[in-house]
Structures are given as structure tokens and as C-alpha cells.
Design an enzyme around this catalytic site. Structure first.
Site, short mmCIF file in Angstrom:
data_model
loop_
_atom_site.label_atom_id
_atom_site.label_comp_id
_atom_site.label_asym_id
_atom_site.label_seq_id
_atom_site.Cartn_x
_atom_site.Cartn_y
_atom_site.Cartn_z
N LYS A 235 29.76 -1.75 9.89
CA LYS A 235 28.32 -2.02 9.90
C LYS A 235 27.99 -3.22 10.80
O LYS A 235 27.10 -3.14 11.65
CB LYS A 235 27.84 -2.28 8.46
CG LYS A 235 26.40 -2.70 8.35
CD LYS A 235 25.43 -1.65 8.86
CE LYS A 235 24.04 -2.22 9.00
NZ LYS A 235 23.10 -1.25 9.56
N ASN A 239 25.91 -3.32 14.53
CA ASN A 239 24.74 -4.15 14.81
C ASN A 239 25.03 -5.17 15.91
O ASN A 239 24.17 -5.47 16.73
CB ASN A 239 24.25 -4.83 13.53
CG ASN A 239 23.34 -3.89 12.73
OD1 ASN A 239 23.08 -2.76 13.16
ND2 ASN A 239 22.87 -4.35 11.59
N CYS A 291 17.59 -7.23 9.92
CA CYS A 291 19.01 -6.89 10.05
C CYS A 291 19.69 -7.57 11.24
O CYS A 291 20.52 -8.46 11.04
CB CYS A 291 19.18 -5.38 10.13
SG CYS A 291 18.82 -4.57 8.55
N LYS A 294 20.06 -11.62 11.48
CA LYS A 294 20.88 -12.26 10.44
C LYS A 294 22.29 -11.67 10.40
O LYS A 294 23.24 -12.36 10.04
CB LYS A 294 20.19 -12.20 9.07
CG LYS A 294 19.91 -10.81 8.50
CD LYS A 294 20.83 -10.43 7.36
CE LYS A 294 20.42 -9.12 6.73
NZ LYS A 294 21.53 -8.36 6.20
N1 NAD Z 1 16.17 -2.58 6.12
C1 NAD Z 1 17.03 -1.91 6.86
O1 NAD Z 1 16.67 -1.28 7.84
C2 NAD Z 1 18.50 -1.91 6.51
C3 NAD Z 1 19.37 -1.00 7.16
C4 NAD Z 1 20.72 -1.03 6.85
C5 NAD Z 1 21.21 -1.96 5.97
N2 NAD Z 1 20.36 -2.85 5.36
C6 NAD Z 1 20.91 -3.82 4.42
O2 NAD Z 1 20.49 -3.43 3.14
C7 NAD Z 1 20.31 -4.56 2.30
C8 NAD Z 1 18.90 -4.55 1.73
O3 NAD Z 1 18.01 -4.68 2.81
P1 NAD Z 1 16.44 -4.40 2.64
O4 NAD Z 1 15.88 -4.41 4.00
O5 NAD Z 1 16.25 -3.21 1.78
O6 NAD Z 1 16.01 -5.71 1.84
P2 NAD Z 1 14.70 -5.91 0.93
O7 NAD Z 1 14.51 -7.36 0.82
O8 NAD Z 1 13.61 -5.03 1.42
O9 NAD Z 1 15.14 -5.33 -0.50
C9 NAD Z 1 16.04 -5.95 -1.36
C10 NAD Z 1 15.57 -5.69 -2.79
O10 NAD Z 1 16.57 -6.16 -3.71
C11 NAD Z 1 15.90 -6.64 -4.85
N3 NAD Z 1 16.81 -7.45 -5.66
C12 NAD Z 1 17.27 -8.70 -5.44
N4 NAD Z 1 18.09 -9.08 -6.43
C13 NAD Z 1 18.17 -8.05 -7.30
C14 NAD Z 1 18.89 -7.82 -8.51
N5 NAD Z 1 19.70 -8.75 -9.02
N6 NAD Z 1 18.71 -6.65 -9.15
C15 NAD Z 1 17.90 -5.71 -8.65
N7 NAD Z 1 17.20 -5.86 -7.50
C16 NAD Z 1 17.35 -7.01 -6.83
C17 NAD Z 1 14.70 -7.37 -4.27
O11 NAD Z 1 13.70 -7.60 -5.23
C18 NAD Z 1 14.29 -6.43 -3.17
O12 NAD Z 1 13.33 -5.50 -3.59
C19 NAD Z 1 20.63 -5.76 3.19
O13 NAD Z 1 21.97 -6.10 3.02
C20 NAD Z 1 20.40 -5.22 4.57
O14 NAD Z 1 21.11 -5.95 5.56
C21 NAD Z 1 19.02 -2.82 5.60
#
Ligand code: NAD
Length: 465
Positions: A235, A239, A291, A294
Site C-alpha cells: 500500500k 502511494n 492519503c 501523510k
Molecule cells: N480515503 C481514502 O481514499 C483511502 C483509501 C485507501 C486507504 N485509506 C486508509 O483508510 C484509513 C481510513 O481513512 P478514511 O479516509 O476513511 O478516514 P476517515 O477519517 O474518513 O474515517 C475514519 C473513521 O474512523 C472512525 N474511528 C476512529 N476511531 C474509531 C474507533 N475506535 N472505533 C470506531 N471508529 C473509529 C472515525 O470516527 C472516522 O469516522 C486510513 O488509514 C487511510 O489511510 C483511505
């Protein structure tokens, strides 16, 4: 260490027969990744419970409403909730009874450092532990530093559950399609004892994940079974590569700017080489979002910890080039006004970090708007989806939803997010009928420079004469 998947065919057949093709899943963290994943998994027949600590998000999702803008998500959510297969809660005890528990919480950049903040991953796993049963699989989807699965595993294994890492490659704006029809699936297996995880836990996690993703697997999607470290690295490596490609062409833009060359023609010409390809060679104000920035910083930080900082030292340069392009866009606007933007009305087209998203995390578009305002410009920002998010973070800016109202009486127009509304649907003639000045700064090289010049505009692109 890799695990040949062919050895597991018999076990896979057994699980499919047991489960009848659908199973109960938990998705912990319902943000941009998790909400889409939960809805997509329900759409292919699974019973899914989405869990988040944010009650406002859970309320919206429970009504079948998307708490953020993502094309096609709301239909999928509404359909899932109406079918009874998709539910959302803040109550972690609802995870009990699921066969696979996906971890999709955020891994933001640490305050005051480059490393990833794993507080949410650790918090989610700790909260889940009491509800795990032997035979369950915890599947990490969050993007984490290599070594994270090995750190988390002993706690999870103590419950009799297995841990896999199953990184997510979705693109915001295409998240539904990318989740339902991924271009590849990666599953990293492991056990803290170092032994074959299936033998120790009695659970064939790879077979289980094949069953979770059955339509994609049936469609022939590459399904790569590997170890934890490789899965985690796939991953961040992906990126890092994409960020490097963007910064490469932006570095060429910097050279073009001092030589009179045109970086868009350069990109077209090198892009015809199939070894290079034209995609991700769009010079402009650079990448942003939740993404790429960071993730490359966390990768640098992790490589330093591993004593291999020099291996990815180029990522510091990739980051620096990327941030310099925002400076350059601001500089172009200032230059266009002969050295000062003070009290000039500047319409900024875009706030989201990319089109088809309302995500403003580390958005270069919004950064440019904030900097221009800091230099005394009278900035008006417009965006089809991201204004609410932008206003929350930067209430000092003026926002107007209607594009034409936003550019009315502007002395300059600055394109920073390439929404179709700005790139394709705004003609220079129409813009001329609204604005006070005729300065256009194209931060995404998305406009037809000749057409704008022909209509009497002074056009500035990134890395273009
Ligand atoms: N957004 C993207 O395009 C994308 C793509 C691939 C990978 N990712 C990865 O996926 C992960 C999430 O990214 P995102 O963009 O969805 O972030 P986001 O901030 O939109 O969502 C994260 C969610 O997790 C929740 N959360 C935090 N602690 C929690 C807990 N203890 N229990 C339950 N829920 C909890 C938050 O309230 C939030 O809604 C990251 O590691 C990111 O790097 C994101």
C-alpha cells in the site's frame, strides 16, 4: 514468507459450502473508506454492521444517507439499509457474531511529526477484543506502517482469532466502483509464532477473504496472498510511486518555467512511451488529500526507524516539490497583478483536493485560497461539494456555491480543482460576461489556453509559457 494460495483450495470449498456465499461482517471506522466498504459488502450479499465512534456519522448512515460526498454511495447505502443487510451502530458489542472484522479507522499524521498516529487503530482493536471468538478474522484495511500487524497480532491471537492485512486501494471519487471491482486484492497472512497461521489458528483466512470478495474473485481479479509486511508495504509503496510520478512531472514543470518549455507537451510526448504512460503526469498544484501526503511522510518516518531512511530519502524531495507548486500558483497570481494582490477580488474555483470528492484534507486548492487571502486578496471560493467542509476549517474565507456568482466581478479567476463545471463547462466567453478582470490562472493545466487567450484573457498555466 509467502503462502501459496493453491494449497488452500479444499479449505476454501469447505467454507463456501458452510456459509452459502454470504456471511456476517463488521466494518470498524465508517469514514471515506469504511462507509463505502460496508455498503459495498452489503451490496454483494453480506450482512454488514458498520461501527464508528462518531454518533452523527452513524445517525446519517443508519438513515441510508452518506455523511460525505462520494458518487453512487448514497444509492448503495439506501439499498443496503432498506434490505436489512446493512446496519450502523456506535456499540462495539454488535461486532460479536461476525466472521470477519474489518479495521478501517484513520491513521493520520502524528501531531508534530511525520509518523502515522496509530491511536485509532489500537483503540479500535482494544475495543473489539472482548467480542472476538475463535475462528474470527480481523482484517486490517487502514494504511499502516510496516510492522503494525506484527505489533497488534498477539492481542488478537490470544482470543483465538486470526489477523490479516488487506490494504485498500480505492480512489475517492471512484470509491464505490473501486471497492466492488478492485484492480487487485492483497491479503497478508501471519502469526506471531512465525508458524503457518492456518495451522495454528485452524482458520484459513485467505479462503475466507476470497469468499468475502467472491464476485471480484469470480471475475478474475488478481488475488495476492502474501505475508503481513509485504501487504503493509504494497500500500505505501503504491502511494509512494504515485506521489513520485506526480512530483516528477512537477519538477519538469519547474525546469520548463525557466526555459520556456511547455510541460504539458513534454508529458504528452514522454507519456506515449508505454513504459512511462501519460496517467499521473498532470503538472499542476500537486497532490493532497487524506492519503498521499501523510502516507509518504509516514513511510519516511518508518524507514528511518528501520535504519533505512536513505532508501526512501527521495520521498522528502517528492514532498518538497509538491509543496513548492502551491507557492508557484500563488506567485503566478501575484505576478499577474504586477506584484500585489491586495484588495484584488480573486475567485478560486475548487476547494476539494480533487474533483468528485468533498475531502479537503491537505487540499492544495484550499491552501492556495488561504495563502491568497493572507496576502490581502478578497478571496471567494466555490466548489460543488466541499464548501461545508472548507468553511468548518477556514471560516475566514468567503464561500459562494454558485459558480457564476463566485466569479462575478472577480479581477482574476484561479482554477485549483478540476471539476467539470470549471474545466469543461466554463467557456472564456461566458466568464468574460461576469468578471471585472481577464486574468486566469490554471493551477491544474486543465483549460484550453489558446481558447482563453483568444477570448482576451491573460492565461497562466503551471510549467507552461
Ligand atoms: N480515503 C481514502 O481514499 C483511502 C483509501 C485507501 C486507504 N485509506 C486508509 O483508510 C484509513 C481510513 O481513512 P478514511 O479516509 O476513511 O478516514 P476517515 O477519517 O474518513 O474515517 C475514519 C473513521 O474512523 C472512525 N474511528 C476512529 N476511531 C474509531 C474507533 N475506535 N472505533 C470506531 N471508529 C473509529 C472515525 O470516527 C472516522 O469516522 C486510513 O488509514 C487511510 O489511510 C483511505
Amino acid at each position: 514468507m509467502t503462502y501459496p494460495d493453491s494449497d488452500r483450495k479444499d479449505a476454501a470449498t469447505h467454507i463456501v459450502a458452510d456459509l452459502g456465499g454470504s456471511m456476517r461482517l463488521t466494518v470498524i471506522g465508517c469514514g471515506y473508506l469504511g462507509a463505502v466498504h460496508a455498503a459495498a459488502m452489503a451490496s454483494i450479499g453480506h450482512e454488514v454492521v458498520g461501527i464508528d465512534v462518531d454518533p452523527r456519522k452513524i445517525d446519517a448512515l443508519s438513515r441510508g444517507e452518506a455523511p460525505f460526498f462520494e458518487p453512487d454511495l448514497e444509492d448503495l447505502l439506501a439499498g443496503g439499509v432498506a434490505s436489512g443487510r446493512l446496519s450502523f451502530t456506535t456499540d462495539m458489542s454488535q461486532a460479536a457474531g461476525s466472521r470477519v472484522h474489518f479495521i478501517a479507522v484513520g491513521t493520520p499524521q502524528q501531531q508534530g511529526g511525520y509518523a502515522a498516529d496509530l491511536t485509532y487503530v489500537n483503540g479500535a482493536v482494544d475495543a473489539l477484543l472482548p467480542y472476538l471468538r475463535p475462528g474470527d478474522v480481523v482484517a486490517g484495511k487502514s494504511t499502516v506502517p510496516v510492522g503494525t500487524a506484527a505489533e497488534l497480532a498477539p492481542r488478537i491471537e490470544a482470543t483465538g482469532a486470526a489477523l490479516v492485512w488487506n490494504p485498500e486501494f480505492l480512489r475517492e471519487g471512484w470509491a464505490v466502483k473501486d471497492t466492488v471491482e478492485p484492480d487487485r486484492l492483497v491479503v497478508g497472512l501471519g502469526h506471531s509464532s512465525g508458524a503457518d497461521p492456518a495451522a495454528v489458528t485452524g482458520t484459513d483466512a485467505a479462503a475466507l477473504l476470497r469468499e468475502v470478495y467472491h464476485p471480484a474473485v469470480a471475475a478474475g481479479t488478481p488475488f495476492i496472498v502474501t505475508d503481513w509486511s509485504t501487504a503493509e508495504l504494497v500500500k505505501v509503496a503504491a502511494n509512494a510511486f504515485l506521489a513520485t510520478k506526480i512530483s516528477f512531472i512537477n519538477a519538469m514543470a519547474e525546469i520548463a518555467e525557466v526555459t520556456g518549455a511547455d510541460v504539458t507537451q513534454l508529458a504528452d510526448a514522454i507519456g506515449h512511451d508505454v513504459r512511462i504512460g501519460r496517467r499521473f503526469l498532470g503538472a499542476g498544484i500537486g497532490f493532497g488529500g487524506g492519503c498521499l501526503p501523510k502516507d509518504i511522510r509516514a513511510f519516511s518516518a518508518r524507514a528511518e526507524e528501520l535504519g533505512r531512511g536513505e532508501s526512501v530519502a527521495f520521498l522528502r524531495e517528492v514532498d518538497a516539490i509538491n509543496l513548492r507548486r502551491r507557492d508557484r500558483a500563488v506567485e503566478l497570481v501575484v505576478q499577474a497583478f504586477g506584484g500585489s494582490v491586495f484588495e484584488k477580488r480573486v475567485a478560486v474555483l475548487g476547494a476539494a483536493f480533487k474533483p468528485f470528492s468533498d475531502d479537503i484534507r491537505d487540499s492544495p486548492a484550499l491552501d492556495v485560497a488561504v495563502r491568497l487571502r493572507g496576502l490581502g486578496a478578497d478571496v471567494v471560493v466555490t466548489d460543488p461539494a466541499a464548501i461545508d467542509n472548507a468553511r468548518r476549517v477556514h471560516p475566514q474565507l468567503t464561500y459562494i456555491t454558485d459558480r457564476d456568482e463566485a466569479i462575478r466581478d472577480a479581477d482574476a479567476v484561479v482554477l485549483v480543482t478540476e471539476w467539470d463545471e470549471y474545466r469543461r463547462q466554463l467557456s472564456p466567453e461566458h466568464a468574460s460576461s461576469l468578471t471585472a478582470g481577464r486574468i486566469i490562472v490554471d493551477g491544474r493545466n486543465g483549460l484550453d489556453a489558446a481558447a482563453w487567450r483568444a477570448a482576451g484573457w491573460t492565461y497562466f498555466g503551471m510549467g507552461r509559457p
